[in-house]
Motif scaffolding. Sequence first.
Motif, PDB file in Angstrom:
ATOM      1  N   UNK A  26      54.807  33.494  44.111  1.00  0.00           N
ATOM      2  CA  UNK A  26      54.589  34.088  45.419  1.00  0.00           C
ATOM      3  C   UNK A  26      55.397  33.364  46.467  1.00  0.00           C
ATOM      4  N   UNK A  27      55.689  34.076  47.538  1.00  0.00           N
ATOM      5  CA  UNK A  27      56.541  33.520  48.582  1.00  0.00           C
ATOM      6  C   UNK A  27      55.927  32.303  49.245  1.00  0.00           C
ATOM      7  N   UNK A  28      54.595  32.158  49.159  1.00  0.00           N
ATOM      8  CA  UNK A  28      53.949  30.998  49.774  1.00  0.00           C
ATOM      9  C   UNK A  28      54.080  29.766  48.887  1.00  0.00           C
ATOM     10  N   UNK A  29      54.621  29.905  47.704  1.00  0.00           N
ATOM     11  CA  UNK A  29      54.848  28.748  46.861  1.00  0.00           C
ATOM     12  C   UNK A  29      53.837  28.595  45.747  1.00  0.00           C
ATOM     13  N   UNK A  30      52.831  29.438  45.671  1.00  0.00           N
ATOM     14  CA  UNK A  30      51.820  29.335  44.628  1.00  0.00           C
ATOM     15  C   UNK A  30      52.271  30.043  43.365  1.00  0.00           C
ATOM     16  N   UNK A  31      51.688  29.684  42.250  1.00  0.00           N
ATOM     17  CA  UNK A  31      51.981  30.360  40.994  1.00  0.00           C
ATOM     18  C   UNK A  31      50.692  30.659  40.273  1.00  0.00           C
ATOM     19  N   UNK A  32      50.759  31.623  39.392  1.00  0.00           N
ATOM     20  CA  UNK A  32      49.628  31.974  38.553  1.00  0.00           C
ATOM     21  C   UNK A  32      50.020  31.696  37.120  1.00  0.00           C
ATOM     22  N   UNK A  33      49.156  31.041  36.378  1.00  0.00           N
ATOM     23  CA  UNK A  33      49.476  30.651  35.017  1.00  0.00           C
ATOM     24  C   UNK A  33      49.781  31.868  34.154  1.00  0.00           C
ATOM     25  N   UNK A  34      50.525  31.641  33.075  1.00  0.00           N
ATOM     26  CA  UNK A  34      50.938  32.724  32.185  1.00  0.00           C
ATOM     27  C   UNK A  34      49.738  33.471  31.620  1.00  0.00           C
ATOM     28  N   UNK A  35      49.718  34.799  31.740  1.00  0.00           N
ATOM     29  CA  UNK A  35      48.598  35.577  31.203  1.00  0.00           C
ATOM     30  C   UNK A  35      48.520  35.479  29.688  1.00  0.00           C
ATOM     31  N   UNK A  36      47.317  35.587  29.159  1.00  0.00           N
ATOM     32  CA  UNK A  36      47.109  35.584  27.722  1.00  0.00           C
ATOM     33  C   UNK A  36      47.018  37.024  27.226  1.00  0.00           C
ATOM     34  N   UNK A  37      47.022  37.178  25.915  1.00  0.00           N
ATOM     35  CA  UNK A  37      46.936  38.513  25.331  1.00  0.00           C
ATOM     36  C   UNK A  37      45.578  39.135  25.633  1.00  0.00           C
ATOM     37  N   UNK A  38      45.585  40.403  25.988  1.00  0.00           N
ATOM     38  CA  UNK A  38      44.358  41.087  26.380  1.00  0.00           C
ATOM     39  C   UNK A  38      43.583  41.580  25.158  1.00  0.00           C
ATOM     40  N   UNK A  39      42.277  41.614  25.304  1.00  0.00           N
ATOM     41  CA  UNK A  39      41.405  42.212  24.285  1.00  0.00           C
ATOM     42  C   UNK A  39      40.885  43.532  24.835  1.00  0.00           C
ATOM     43  N   UNK A  40      41.214  44.623  24.167  1.00  0.00           N
ATOM     44  CA  UNK A  40      40.853  45.938  24.695  1.00  0.00           C
ATOM     45  C   UNK A  40      39.356  46.209  24.583  1.00  0.00           C
ATOM     46  N   UNK A  41      38.650  45.417  23.802  1.00  0.00           N
ATOM     47  CA  UNK A  41      37.222  45.653  23.631  1.00  0.00           C
ATOM     48  C   UNK A  41      36.392  45.006  24.726  1.00  0.00           C
ATOM     49  N   UNK A  42      36.960  44.131  25.508  1.00  0.00           N
ATOM     50  CA  UNK A  42      36.229  43.424  26.547  1.00  0.00           C
ATOM     51  C   UNK A  42      36.335  44.155  27.881  1.00  0.00           C
ATOM     52  N   UNK A  43      35.301  44.086  28.718  1.00  0.00           N
ATOM     53  CA  UNK A  43      35.412  44.649  30.065  1.00  0.00           C
ATOM     54  C   UNK A  43      36.552  43.998  30.841  1.00  0.00           C
ATOM     55  N   UNK A  49      22.774  49.995  28.990  1.00  0.00           N
ATOM     56  CA  UNK A  49      23.072  51.089  29.918  1.00  0.00           C
ATOM     57  C   UNK A  49      24.548  51.114  30.300  1.00  0.00           C
ATOM     58  N   UNK A  50      25.097  49.952  30.580  1.00  0.00           N
ATOM     59  CA  UNK A  50      26.496  49.870  31.023  1.00  0.00           C
ATOM     60  C   UNK A  50      27.440  50.033  29.842  1.00  0.00           C
ATOM     61  N   UNK A  51      26.985  49.613  28.650  1.00  0.00           N
ATOM     62  CA  UNK A  51      27.714  49.891  27.405  1.00  0.00           C
ATOM     63  C   UNK A  51      29.140  49.347  27.409  1.00  0.00           C
ATOM     64  N   UNK A  52      29.302  48.165  27.971  1.00  0.00           N
ATOM     65  CA  UNK A  52      30.599  47.472  27.980  1.00  0.00           C
ATOM     66  C   UNK A  52      31.679  48.186  28.792  1.00  0.00           C
ATOM     67  N   UNK A  53      31.301  49.197  29.571  1.00  0.00           N
ATOM     68  CA  UNK A  53      32.264  49.834  30.464  1.00  0.00           C
ATOM     69  C   UNK A  53      32.512  48.967  31.689  1.00  0.00           C
ATOM     70  N   UNK A  54      31.635  48.037  31.940  1.00  0.00           N
ATOM     71  CA  UNK A  54      31.778  47.031  32.985  1.00  0.00           C
ATOM     72  C   UNK A  54      31.092  45.772  32.482  1.00  0.00           C
ATOM     73  N   UNK A  55      31.344  44.663  33.152  1.00  0.00           N
ATOM     74  CA  UNK A  55      30.695  43.408  32.780  1.00  0.00           C
ATOM     75  C   UNK A  55      29.343  43.308  33.479  1.00  0.00           C
ATOM     76  N   UNK A  56      28.339  42.896  32.752  1.00  0.00           N
ATOM     77  CA  UNK A  56      27.029  42.634  33.342  1.00  0.00           C
ATOM     78  C   UNK A  56      27.017  41.188  33.830  1.00  0.00           C
ATOM     79  N   UNK A  57      26.690  41.017  35.106  1.00  0.00           N
ATOM     80  CA  UNK A  57      26.755  39.701  35.723  1.00  0.00           C
ATOM     81  C   UNK A  57      25.366  39.165  36.028  1.00  0.00           C
TER      82      UNK A  57
END
Length: 391
Positions: A34-51, A178-186
Amino acid sequence: MSCIYSSVSSFSIPSNSNFSSWRLNSKPSPSICCAVGGTVAEPKTVSVTEPLLLNAARGKVVDRPPVWLMRQAGRYMKSYQAICEKYPSFRERSENVDLVVEISLQPWQVFRPDGVILFSDILTPLSGMNIPFDIVKGKGPVIFDPLSTAADVEKVREFIPEESVPYVGEALTILRKEVNNEAAVLGFVGAPFTLASYVVEGGSSKHFTKIKRLAFSQPKILHALLQKFATSMAKYIRYQADKGAQAVQIFDSWATELSPVDFEEFSLPYLRLIVDSVKQTHPELPLILYASGSGGLLERLPLTGVDVISLDWTVDMAEGRRRLGPDVAVQGNVDPGVLFGSKEFITNRINDTVRKAGKGKHILNLGHGIIVGTPEENVAHFFEVAKGLRY
C-alpha cells in the motif's frame, strides 16, 4: 491513496471507484503493497468448505472481504423491538435458548452477513461466578455487590459454563445447524480488565475511579480478580467453540482507559493467558480482539497473540495496517454514524475502508456497534455493497 497488487499484475483503485463493478481477472497476487508503506502477508491457499470469514481471518485467499456488524442483532431492527415488547427483560431475552436463537438469526435472515454472532452479553457469566447482576433498561449493567476487598475476590467462583450457561451452548449448536456453514457462527466473551471494571465500579463508569484506585493502591487484589476472569474466560471460549462457535471475539472495551504502561500490567498479560490457553486446545480457532479507542495501544495489541485486531473508526485503516504489521488480520472500521448518511456516502466510506485495508486478511465491520435508530434500509445497503465487492 492506492494499493498496488503486485507480482502477477498491478493496478490502482481510484478512491471513488465502485467496488461492485471492478474485478481482478488475473490470478490472486501473493502480496499487497500500500502507498502508506504497509504490507499484508502472503495469502495461503483457500479452503472452499470453510466460511469466508474464517478464511480471511486465517490469511487465506478470498475474493472479497467478509462482512458482519457488531450489534447487528439488536435495537435498530423492528423485529427485535417486537420481541422486546413481549419480553422486556434483557436477561430473559439473552438467557432463553429459543429467544437467543431467534434474535441471533434476525439479521441473518434479512441481510445474510458472513458472520452470525450469538445474542448475549459479556456479563452473562457473572451469575455463575457468584457475582449477582442485572441489565436495567435505560441504565445498563448493575452489579448488586461491587467488589473492593480481598475477601470479595475470594468469594468469586471459577466459571463452569456447562453448569451456569447451558443455554449458550444449546443456542450455538442450533445456530450452527441453521446457518449451515454459509456464514461463520461467532461467539464472544469479555476481557478480564473490562469485566473487572464492571464488577468493581458497580456498572458502567465515566472516570473509572474505583478500578484505578484498586489497581494503584492494592494491585494484588486486582491481579487475583483478573486471574480468575482470565481462567474463566479461556474456559468459556473453549466451551463456545465446542458447542458451535467458529470464531470468538474478545471485547476489552475499557482497557483503553489504561495508560500503555498500565495496559501492560493489568490487561495484556491476561489477554495473553487466555489466548495461550485456548490455542493449546483449539489452535485453529480464530480469536478477534476489539478494544474501543485503541489508537494509543495499537502496537501492543498483536502481542496478545490474537488472530484479528478489530479497529475502531478513530484509527485510519491504512495507518492501522502499517502499525499492526503484516502478520495479523484486521477488522473494521467504518464509523457507525456513517449509516445515517446517504447511500452514496455509505458506499464511498465502504470503498475507502476496503481500499486502505488492502487485499485479504480484512473483515469488513463497523468501528463499534450499530447505533440505536440506524435505518434498516441503510444497513441493508451496507451489506449489499459489501457483498458485491471483489478484489
